[in-house]
Design an enzyme around this catalytic site. Structure first.
Site, mmCIF file in Angstrom:
data_model
loop_
_atom_site.group_PDB
_atom_site.id
_atom_site.type_symbol
_atom_site.label_atom_id
_atom_site.label_comp_id
_atom_site.label_asym_id
_atom_site.label_seq_id
_atom_site.Cartn_x
_atom_site.Cartn_y
_atom_site.Cartn_z
ATOM 1 C CG HIS A 259 -2.135 0.815 1.146
ATOM 2 N ND1 HIS A 259 -1.846 2.153 1.309
ATOM 3 C CD2 HIS A 259 -3.260 0.706 0.425
ATOM 4 C CE1 HIS A 259 -2.974 2.866 0.914
ATOM 5 N NE2 HIS A 259 -3.989 1.964 0.476
ATOM 6 C CG ASP A 310 -8.029 -4.006 -4.188
ATOM 7 O OD1 ASP A 310 -9.349 -3.814 -4.029
ATOM 8 O OD2 ASP A 310 -7.382 -3.393 -4.866
HETATM 9 C C1 ACO Z 1 -7.686 -0.240 -2.932
HETATM 10 C C2 ACO Z 1 -6.016 0.089 -3.477
HETATM 11 O O1 ACO Z 1 -6.277 0.614 -4.519
HETATM 12 S S1 ACO Z 1 -4.883 -0.814 -2.597
HETATM 13 C C3 ACO Z 1 -3.614 -0.867 -3.688
HETATM 14 C C4 ACO Z 1 -3.991 -1.876 -4.747
HETATM 15 N N1 ACO Z 1 -2.990 -2.197 -5.783
HETATM 16 C C5 ACO Z 1 -2.198 -3.448 -5.709
HETATM 17 O O2 ACO Z 1 -2.363 -4.329 -4.725
HETATM 18 C C6 ACO Z 1 -1.203 -3.602 -6.583
HETATM 19 C C7 ACO Z 1 0.377 -4.277 -5.913
HETATM 20 N N2 ACO Z 1 0.958 -3.186 -5.045
HETATM 21 C C8 ACO Z 1 1.726 -2.144 -5.454
HETATM 22 O O3 ACO Z 1 1.891 -2.189 -6.533
HETATM 23 C C9 ACO Z 1 2.278 -1.348 -4.495
HETATM 24 O O4 ACO Z 1 2.317 -1.864 -3.267
HETATM 25 C C10 ACO Z 1 1.206 -0.201 -4.808
HETATM 26 C C11 ACO Z 1 0.886 0.425 -5.966
HETATM 27 C C12 ACO Z 1 0.014 -0.078 -3.812
HETATM 28 C C13 ACO Z 1 1.847 1.168 -3.395
HETATM 29 O O5 ACO Z 1 2.988 1.346 -4.356
HETATM 30 P P1 ACO Z 1 4.415 2.186 -3.622
HETATM 31 O O6 ACO Z 1 3.871 3.180 -2.668
HETATM 32 O O7 ACO Z 1 5.406 2.401 -4.631
HETATM 33 O O8 ACO Z 1 5.077 0.908 -2.980
HETATM 34 P P2 ACO Z 1 6.320 1.020 -1.744
HETATM 35 O O9 ACO Z 1 7.051 2.103 -1.738
HETATM 36 O O10 ACO Z 1 5.702 0.331 -0.475
HETATM 37 O O11 ACO Z 1 6.926 -0.292 -2.538
HETATM 38 C C14 ACO Z 1 8.360 -0.734 -1.738
HETATM 39 C C15 ACO Z 1 8.895 -1.858 -2.498
HETATM 40 O O12 ACO Z 1 7.976 -3.223 -2.524
HETATM 41 C C16 ACO Z 1 7.870 -3.685 -3.652
HETATM 42 N N3 ACO Z 1 6.426 -3.903 -3.965
HETATM 43 C C17 ACO Z 1 5.292 -3.336 -3.349
HETATM 44 N N4 ACO Z 1 4.265 -3.793 -3.491
HETATM 45 C C18 ACO Z 1 4.383 -5.065 -3.993
HETATM 46 C C19 ACO Z 1 3.673 -6.267 -4.391
HETATM 47 N N5 ACO Z 1 2.227 -5.998 -4.655
HETATM 48 N N6 ACO Z 1 4.538 -7.123 -4.956
HETATM 49 C C20 ACO Z 1 5.784 -7.277 -4.850
HETATM 50 N N7 ACO Z 1 6.366 -6.233 -4.558
HETATM 51 C C21 ACO Z 1 5.938 -5.153 -4.075
HETATM 52 C C22 ACO Z 1 7.950 -2.708 -4.645
HETATM 53 O O13 ACO Z 1 8.231 -2.985 -5.924
HETATM 54 C C23 ACO Z 1 9.199 -1.790 -4.143
HETATM 55 O O14 ACO Z 1 10.274 -2.424 -4.268
HETATM 56 P P3 ACO Z 1 11.528 -1.826 -4.909
HETATM 57 O O15 ACO Z 1 12.090 -0.785 -4.091
HETATM 58 O O16 ACO Z 1 12.476 -2.804 -5.356
HETATM 59 O O17 ACO Z 1 11.084 -1.082 -6.452
HETATM 60 O O1 OAA Z 2 -5.251 4.923 -0.813
HETATM 61 C C1 OAA Z 2 -4.800 4.514 -1.887
HETATM 62 O O2 OAA Z 2 -3.639 4.728 -2.286
HETATM 63 C C2 OAA Z 2 -5.341 3.276 -2.406
HETATM 64 C C3 OAA Z 2 -6.845 3.266 -2.045
HETATM 65 O O3 OAA Z 2 -7.579 4.114 -2.723
HETATM 66 C C4 OAA Z 2 -7.233 2.417 -1.122
HETATM 67 O O4 OAA Z 2 -6.662 1.563 -0.515
HETATM 68 O O5 OAA Z 2 -8.642 2.312 -0.705
#
Ligand code: ACO
Ligand code: OAA
Length: 373
Positions: A259, A310
């Site tokens: 997240h 999710d």
């Molecule tokens: C309701 C919502 O919208 S909640 C979010 C739904 N999205 C997802 O589940 C998609 C998968 N998750 C992600 O892509 C990310 O965690 C996000 C987009 C939610 C947040 O992105 P960021 O804030 O950039 O993540 P963060 O800074 O914590 O990432 C740190 C590291 O963990 C890794 N990482 C984060 N999430 C994941 C994941 N789901 N799987 C594998 N690696 C991950 C990143 O690639 C990053 O690695 P790096 O430094 O080698 O590039």
């Molecule tokens: O806050 C965020 O980045 C993603 C979002 O909408 C949620 O987690 O519900």
């Protein structure tokens, strides 16, 4: 595991003020106008939460009855919108259907001035379940459904339209809780999209149409259907664990984990996981829920990455027989409350949102004549 707060993605920077919601203000909490999401998921209905978010306070019994009746009365779709929906093929992505539906409704019921903004918000909240199910049933089953039901809750109404019969109490409640969990989340990507659009003094349909486009992506709302696509591949927890380890080794993203704001856990996860567990028992599942649990355990052990809102939504919706393509549209049906509340808040104290950028391109240079390029 989390990245430092560099400028990328505006992470950790304040982009404005809000009175609607706090994300992680006290540890891993999520509060809508001061009320904890756990408390709301336990003690309120989604109609109450929508009233809280859009009108600013929890309704009393009379206000709730009036609001529920109002939303029920706004479920019908204009004939012209039904015609448009009938022209969208079954192969379309359901999020594209809602994006088009929202935009088209803006042509028929244009927000002429901001004094009508509460009405437009209520209308969108009431109309989205009708829009998506009307298109889905027409394009997949060839039937033109009646989109007005007497179901009180929006989640139960959606399931009723999708299946052609009223859902049982368990399914209606899980849908209600799910809509509560997804309703609002401060300056997330889709809400910020809506606020940027609102800051130009644009109309509410444009703000929400843009927000739907942002929510569609797999890094945001689209993650619930991507999570489903992953977990349904596995026939056993052992197979799931081995494949997750392989994906992590290959530096692939596991959807439904991590997240942008929470660092240790997403407070919504335990709630939807518990409902998914109940649904698994109800349908006699012996694979999908154990697979989900082992993926969650492996992600935590290997990467300290936790399941976000999710991940268990995928199995929960699946156990209720909801087609995977409709997972993210359900998110829209709920988050439209947050989007509209933020648009209204932006309008209350507006300045056009226009950040700067650090230039990284070439130094100033003259345009060479075309024969010298
Ligand atoms: C309701 C919502 O919208 S909640 C979010 C739904 N999205 C997802 O589940 C998609 C998968 N998750 C992600 O892509 C990310 O965690 C996000 C987009 C939610 C947040 O992105 P960021 O804030 O950039 O993540 P963060 O800074 O914590 O990432 C740190 C590291 O963990 C890794 N990482 C984060 N999430 C994941 C994941 N789901 N799987 C594998 N690696 C991950 C990143 O690639 C990053 O690695 P790096 O430094 O080698 O590039
Ligand atoms: O806050 C965020 O980045 C993603 C979002 O909408 C949620 O987690 O519900």
């Amino acid at each position: 595991m989390s990245k430092k707060n560099t400028g990328a993605g505006l992470r950790g920077q304040s982009a404005g003020q809000t009175a609607i919601c706090t994300v992680g203000a006290a540890g891993n909490s999520l509060r809508y106008r001061g009320y904890a999401v756990d408390d709301l998921a336990e003690n309120a209905s989604f109609n109450e939460v929508a009233h809280l978010i859009l009108k600013g306070h929890l309704p009393d019994a009379d206000e709730l009855a009036a609001y529920s009746a109002r939303l029920r009365a706004l479920r019908g779709l204009p004939a012209a919108l039904k015609e448009v929906l009938e022209r969208i093929p079954a192969s379309a992505h359901p999020m594209d259907v809602l994006r088009t539906g929202c935009s088209f409704l803006g042509n028929l019921e244009t927000e002429a001035d901001f004094s009508r903004q509460q009405d437009v918000a209520d209308r969108l909240l009431a109309a989205f379940p009708s829009m998506i199910t009307y298109w889905y049933r027409y394009s997949h089953d060839g039937v033109r459904i009646e989109v007005e039901t007497d179901d009180d809750g929006i989640g139960g109404h959606f399931l009723h339209l999708l299946r052609g019969e009223k859902p049982n109490a368990l399914h209606a409640r899980v849908m209600d809780v799910s809509l509560i969990l997804y309703a609002e989340h401060e300056f997330n990507a889709s809400t910020f999209t809506a606020r940027v659009c609102a800051s130009t003094l644009s109309d509410l349909h444009s703000c929400v149409t843009g927000a739907i486009g942002s929510l569609r992506g797999p890094l945001h709302g689209g993650a619930n259907e991507m999570a489903m696509a992953m977990i349904e591949k596995y026939r056993s927890p052992e197979e799931a664990r081995a494949d997750v380890l392989r994906m992590l080794e290959a530096k692939e993203k596991i959807m439904g984990f991590g997240h942008a704001v929470y660092r240790e856990k997403d407070p919504r996860n335990a709630i939807i996981r518990e409902w998914s567990r109940k649904l698994a028992e109800d349908v006699g599942d012996t694979v999908l829920f154990p697979v989900s649990e082992v993926v969650e355990k492996t992600m935590w052990e290997e990467k300290k990455l936790f399941a976000n809102a999710d991940f268990y939504h995928a199995s929960a919706y699946h156990f209720m027989g909801i087609p995977t393509g409709l997972f993210t549209p359900i998110f829209v049906m709920s988050r439209v409350t947050g989007w509209c509340a933020h648009v209204m808040e932006q309008r209350e104290n507006n300045r056009i949102i226009r950040p700067g950028a650090d230039y990284t391109g070439p130094d100033p240079r003259p345009v060479p004549p075309i024969d010298q390029r």
